[in-house]
Design a protein around this motif. Structure first.
Motif, PDB file in Angstrom:
ATOM      1  N   LYS A   1       7.356  11.197  -7.977  1.00  0.00           N
ATOM      2  CA  LYS A   1       5.950  11.334  -8.345  1.00  0.00           C
ATOM      3  C   LYS A   1       5.023  10.951  -7.189  1.00  0.00           C
ATOM      4  O   LYS A   1       5.149   9.869  -6.612  1.00  0.00           O
ATOM      5  CB  LYS A   1       5.679  10.414  -9.543  1.00  0.00           C
ATOM      6  N   LEU A   2       4.109  11.852  -6.836  1.00  0.00           N
ATOM      7  CA  LEU A   2       3.064  11.551  -5.861  1.00  0.00           C
ATOM      8  C   LEU A   2       1.709  11.737  -6.522  1.00  0.00           C
ATOM      9  O   LEU A   2       1.531  12.622  -7.370  1.00  0.00           O
ATOM     10  CB  LEU A   2       3.162  12.470  -4.641  1.00  0.00           C
ATOM     11  N   ALA A   3       0.749  10.910  -6.145  1.00  0.00           N
ATOM     12  CA  ALA A   3      -0.619  11.033  -6.657  1.00  0.00           C
ATOM     13  C   ALA A   3      -1.397  12.010  -5.785  1.00  0.00           C
ATOM     14  O   ALA A   3      -1.058  12.219  -4.615  1.00  0.00           O
ATOM     15  CB  ALA A   3      -1.296   9.671  -6.663  1.00  0.00           C
ATOM     16  N   TYR A   4      -2.436  12.616  -6.352  1.00  0.00           N
ATOM     17  CA  TYR A   4      -3.293  13.491  -5.548  1.00  0.00           C
ATOM     18  C   TYR A   4      -4.753  13.287  -5.922  1.00  0.00           C
ATOM     19  O   TYR A   4      -5.085  12.852  -7.019  1.00  0.00           O
ATOM     20  CB  TYR A   4      -2.898  14.965  -5.710  1.00  0.00           C
TER      21      TYR A   4
ATOM     22  N   TRP B   1       0.831  -1.225   0.000  1.00  0.00           N
ATOM     23  CA  TRP B   1       0.000   0.000   0.000  1.00  0.00           C
ATOM     24  C   TRP B   1       0.861   1.268   0.000  1.00  0.00           C
ATOM     25  O   TRP B   1       0.350   2.344  -0.240  1.00  0.00           O
ATOM     26  CB  TRP B   1      -0.920  -0.001   1.224  1.00  0.00           C
ATOM     27  N   GLN B   2       2.133   1.154   0.322  1.00  0.00           N
ATOM     28  CA  GLN B   2       3.024   2.324   0.480  1.00  0.00           C
ATOM     29  C   GLN B   2       2.400   3.326   1.465  1.00  0.00           C
ATOM     30  O   GLN B   2       2.423   4.537   1.249  1.00  0.00           O
ATOM     31  CB  GLN B   2       3.272   3.015  -0.870  1.00  0.00           C
ATOM     32  N   TYR B   3       1.844   2.788   2.536  1.00  0.00           N
ATOM     33  CA  TYR B   3       1.114   3.651   3.470  1.00  0.00           C
ATOM     34  C   TYR B   3       1.060   2.993   4.847  1.00  0.00           C
ATOM     35  O   TYR B   3       0.979   1.765   4.959  1.00  0.00           O
ATOM     36  CB  TYR B   3      -0.317   3.878   2.969  1.00  0.00           C
ATOM     37  N   LYS B   4       1.140   3.821   5.901  1.00  0.00           N
ATOM     38  CA  LYS B   4       0.867   3.380   7.269  1.00  0.00           C
ATOM     39  C   LYS B   4       0.134   4.512   7.992  1.00  0.00           C
ATOM     40  O   LYS B   4       0.226   5.677   7.587  1.00  0.00           O
ATOM     41  CB  LYS B   4       2.169   3.016   8.002  1.00  0.00           C
ATOM     42  N   ILE B   5      -0.549   4.141   9.069  1.00  0.00           N
ATOM     43  CA  ILE B   5      -1.446   5.103   9.721  1.00  0.00           C
ATOM     44  C   ILE B   5      -0.716   5.901  10.786  1.00  0.00           C
ATOM     45  O   ILE B   5      -0.184   5.333  11.749  1.00  0.00           O
ATOM     46  CB  ILE B   5      -2.650   4.365  10.327  1.00  0.00           C
ATOM     47  N   SER B   6      -0.705   7.231  10.615  1.00  0.00           N
ATOM     48  CA  SER B   6      -0.046   8.108  11.589  1.00  0.00           C
ATOM     49  C   SER B   6      -1.045   9.027  12.276  1.00  0.00           C
ATOM     50  O   SER B   6      -0.672   9.895  13.044  1.00  0.00           O
ATOM     51  CB  SER B   6       1.036   8.946  10.894  1.00  0.00           C
ATOM     52  N   TRP B   7      -2.342   8.853  11.973  1.00  0.00           N
ATOM     53  CA  TRP B   7      -3.363   9.690  12.632  1.00  0.00           C
ATOM     54  C   TRP B   7      -4.654   8.888  12.717  1.00  0.00           C
ATOM     55  O   TRP B   7      -4.633   7.669  12.681  1.00  0.00           O
ATOM     56  CB  TRP B   7      -3.521  11.037  11.920  1.00  0.00           C
ATOM     57  N   ASN B   8      -5.789   9.572  12.844  1.00  0.00           N
ATOM     58  CA  ASN B   8      -7.075   8.926  13.083  1.00  0.00           C
ATOM     59  C   ASN B   8      -7.481   7.999  11.937  1.00  0.00           C
ATOM     60  O   ASN B   8      -7.744   8.440  10.827  1.00  0.00           O
ATOM     61  CB  ASN B   8      -8.135  10.024  13.296  1.00  0.00           C
TER      62      ASN B   8
ATOM     63  N   ARG C   1      -0.808  11.226  -1.885  1.00  0.00           N
ATOM     64  CA  ARG C   1      -0.505   9.851  -1.496  1.00  0.00           C
ATOM     65  C   ARG C   1       0.546   9.304  -2.464  1.00  0.00           C
ATOM     66  O   ARG C   1       0.679   9.810  -3.584  1.00  0.00           O
ATOM     67  CB  ARG C   1      -1.755   8.955  -1.581  1.00  0.00           C
ATOM     68  N   PHE C   2       1.240   8.240  -2.068  1.00  0.00           N
ATOM     69  CA  PHE C   2       2.032   7.516  -3.056  1.00  0.00           C
ATOM     70  C   PHE C   2       1.047   6.860  -4.028  1.00  0.00           C
ATOM     71  O   PHE C   2      -0.040   6.435  -3.620  1.00  0.00           O
ATOM     72  CB  PHE C   2       2.921   6.468  -2.375  1.00  0.00           C
ATOM     73  N   PRO C   3       1.384   6.791  -5.322  1.00  0.00           N
ATOM     74  CA  PRO C   3       0.408   6.342  -6.337  1.00  0.00           C
ATOM     75  C   PRO C   3      -0.245   4.992  -6.050  1.00  0.00           C
ATOM     76  O   PRO C   3      -1.440   4.820  -6.308  1.00  0.00           O
ATOM     77  CB  PRO C   3       1.247   6.297  -7.620  1.00  0.00           C
ATOM     78  N   ASP C   4       0.497   4.026  -5.493  1.00  0.00           N
ATOM     79  CA  ASP C   4      -0.087   2.700  -5.249  1.00  0.00           C
ATOM     80  C   ASP C   4      -1.282   2.763  -4.303  1.00  0.00           C
ATOM     81  O   ASP C   4      -2.229   1.984  -4.434  1.00  0.00           O
ATOM     82  CB  ASP C   4       0.964   1.751  -4.659  1.00  0.00           C
ATOM     83  N   PHE C   5      -1.249   3.686  -3.339  1.00  0.00           N
ATOM     84  CA  PHE C   5      -2.354   3.793  -2.389  1.00  0.00           C
ATOM     85  C   PHE C   5      -3.653   4.121  -3.114  1.00  0.00           C
ATOM     86  O   PHE C   5      -4.697   3.501  -2.846  1.00  0.00           O
ATOM     87  CB  PHE C   5      -2.061   4.868  -1.337  1.00  0.00           C
ATOM     88  N   CYS C   6      -3.621   5.105  -4.004  1.00  0.00           N
ATOM     89  CA  CYS C   6      -4.841   5.524  -4.700  1.00  0.00           C
ATOM     90  C   CYS C   6      -5.417   4.384  -5.539  1.00  0.00           C
ATOM     91  O   CYS C   6      -6.633   4.196  -5.599  1.00  0.00           O
ATOM     92  CB  CYS C   6      -4.562   6.744  -5.581  1.00  0.00           C
ATOM     93  N   GLU C   7      -4.536   3.618  -6.165  1.00  0.00           N
ATOM     94  CA  GLU C   7      -4.993   2.494  -6.992  1.00  0.00           C
ATOM     95  C   GLU C   7      -5.696   1.449  -6.118  1.00  0.00           C
ATOM     96  O   GLU C   7      -6.767   0.949  -6.462  1.00  0.00           O
ATOM     97  CB  GLU C   7      -3.781   1.868  -7.699  1.00  0.00           C
TER      98      GLU C   7
ATOM     99  N   SER D   1      -2.047  -9.057 -10.101  1.00  0.00           N
ATOM    100  CA  SER D   1      -1.789  -7.607 -10.101  1.00  0.00           C
ATOM    101  C   SER D   1      -1.460  -7.082  -8.707  1.00  0.00           C
ATOM    102  O   SER D   1      -1.717  -7.734  -7.687  1.00  0.00           O
ATOM    103  CB  SER D   1      -3.005  -6.851 -10.639  1.00  0.00           C
ATOM    104  N   LYS D   2      -0.924  -5.880  -8.687  1.00  0.00           N
ATOM    105  CA  LYS D   2      -0.578  -5.190  -7.448  1.00  0.00           C
ATOM    106  C   LYS D   2      -1.821  -4.997  -6.575  1.00  0.00           C
ATOM    107  O   LYS D   2      -1.769  -5.156  -5.350  1.00  0.00           O
ATOM    108  CB  LYS D   2       0.031  -3.837  -7.807  1.00  0.00           C
ATOM    109  N   VAL D   3      -2.958  -4.671  -7.205  1.00  0.00           N
ATOM    110  CA  VAL D   3      -4.197  -4.432  -6.461  1.00  0.00           C
ATOM    111  C   VAL D   3      -4.611  -5.692  -5.694  1.00  0.00           C
ATOM    112  O   VAL D   3      -4.995  -5.621  -4.520  1.00  0.00           O
ATOM    113  CB  VAL D   3      -5.334  -3.970  -7.407  1.00  0.00           C
TER     114      VAL D   3
END
Length: 441
Positions: free
Chosen positions: A219-222, A170-177, A249-255, A309-311
């Motif tokens: 590159k970052l996604a928005y 996911w290229q993501y971890k939770i740092s808030w709510n 977000r990093f692009p993989d997260f949005c996908e 696939s990555k998804v």
């Protein structure tokens, strides 16, 4: 001695509490931290002589009002729907109130009473909203002061994981709510682009992810935030052709998140009985899955992607494609998803998060078109003293100091768009390595 009352000791409170306690001896402050979790409060305040823990239920009116009546200033880091309860008490007992949350319609109804009482209720005094407003207004005022005519404004912000701590698909971890993350974007988005108002539904939001380049990050996604148009008047940019506020977000997260939306797994209205329900059966409860197909094949077919696939890897990482039973009683899909991401995407002790903010402003001065890029990248120290906690908490702490030193004379219901707030706050934030770099094209 000045008394400060902080409601909420969660993820975003750590750096704020550190700041208040560090300043307390010199400023002659005493800080009361109120939360339902006494151990959590004590983990943040330690054995400081300048702090008093108060374990209360925020709905206990007598306990809450007793604390508010006895203090000089209130800071609320409670969940957004609880701010109005605190705000009404602050109005009754004539106490200034600071919070990092958006101004909501309920507190807007109190606007005239707040002004009449000569109080300052400063909302949106965190990161986004907060530092975004302050840094943007400083740029806007500077450009306008030099005779520049702004015709495009884009502002981006993201709470991300540092590249060194990325170890999941996911290229993501939770740092808030976590609940806010699960529900982010659910109301869609409205913004202006090249003179036209654009509206995106939740189902379109992550599908339309575009990208921007950030120095050192690539590159970052928005995706656009909520109602950007509401801030055109606040920023006094009513007539410009392009105005957008967006999340990074990093692009993989949005996908991956787009797949969760397509599967209907972010719904927060319909309740489901999860006892004896497997994660896979929940994941496909909105779609017609082929009985003979493997779990991966069935979901991949519906999403129109390869089962390799990555998804699909992302969904497997969350545990959506296995036969484990949920057993959380009655829950909405958003509630189940929140439970999953809090477990699978949690920050480990050594993990570091990262805040990225960027403004792109296009303007004309002396018949010359110029594009200004202003960006800030801030790294956290660990999973407690995060960049998110720093950037949400420190602006609140600095404004608290300015108010108690009587250096701020504002009253009314406000957000931080005025020089008397943004100049000193942004200046002190630089001492904590929260600073902006600028470049022109």
């Amino acid at each position: 001695m000045k008394n400060i009352l902080l409601f909420g000791a969660g993820k975003s409170a750590t750096s704020l509490i550190d700041y208040l306690l560090t300043n307390a001896p010199r400023q002659k402050w005493h800080i009361t931290v109120a939360d339902h979790d006494l151990m959590l409060i004590k983990s943040k305040t330690g054995k400081s002589y300048y702090a008093t823990p108060a374990a209360i239920d925020i709905k206990d009116q007598a306990a809450r009002q007793q604390l508010i009546e006895a203090t000089d200033l209130v800071i609320s880091l409670l969940p957004p729907h609880l701010h109005i309860t605190v705000a009404k008490d602050c109005l009754h007992f004539k106490k200034n109130l600071l919070t990092a949350s958006y101004i909501d319609p309920e507190v807007r109804k109190l606007e005239k009473e707040i002004e009449k009482a000569g109080l300052l209720f400063m909302y949106e005094m965190g990161l986004d909203p907060g530092i975004d407003h302050m840094s943007a207004m400083k740029l806007i005022h500077s450009i306008e002061k030099k005779g520049g005519q702004i015709f495009s404004f884009k502002s981006y912000c993201g709470g991300l994981i540092s590249p060194d701590s990325i170890d999941n698909p996911w290229q993501y971890k939770i740092s808030w709510n976590a609940r806010n993350i699960v529900l982010a974007g659910s109301s869609g988005a409205t913004y202006r682009e090249k003179g036209k108002v654009k509206e995106l539904s939740y189902e379109q939001l992550f599908d339309h992810s575009k990208t921007v380049q950030l120095p050192g990050l690539g590159k970052l996604a928005y995706y656009p935030n909520r109602d950007s148009l509401a801030y055109m008047d606040v920023y006094k940019l009513n007539n410009i052709a392009t105005f957008m506020r967006a999340t990074l977000r990093f692009p993989d997260f949005c996908e991956g998140w787009n797949a969760l939306v397509k599967l209907g797994l972010t719904n927060d209205t319909e309740k489901i009985q999860t006892d004896q329900l497997s994660y896979y059966n929940w994941a496909v409860h909105n779609i017609r899955a082929e009985k003979a197909a493997s779990h991966e094949d069935a979901v991949a077919h519906y999403l129109g992607v390869s089962s390799k696939s990555k998804v699909i890897r992302q969904l497997k990482f969350l545990g959506l494609l296995n036969g484990d039973v949920i057993n959380l009683g009655e829950q909405t899909s958003a509630g189940i998803l929140q439970h999953l991401v809090e477990d699978k995407l949690k920050m480990e002790p050594a993990d570091k998060d990262m805040i990225v903010m960027m403004h792109e402003i296009e303007f004309e001065r002396r018949n010359m078109a110029t594009r200004l890029h202003s960006y800030m990248i801030t790294q956290g120290e660990d999973n407690m003293r995060t960049a998110m906690a720093k950037t949400v908490g420190l602006p609140l702490g600095i404004l608290t100091k300015l108010i108690l030193q009587e250096k701020i004379s504002l009253t009314g219901l406000q957000i931080p768009v005025m020089p008397e707030v943004y100049n000193p706050v942004l200046k002190e934030l630089e001492e904590y390595d929260i600073r902006f770099e600028e470049s022109f094209e």
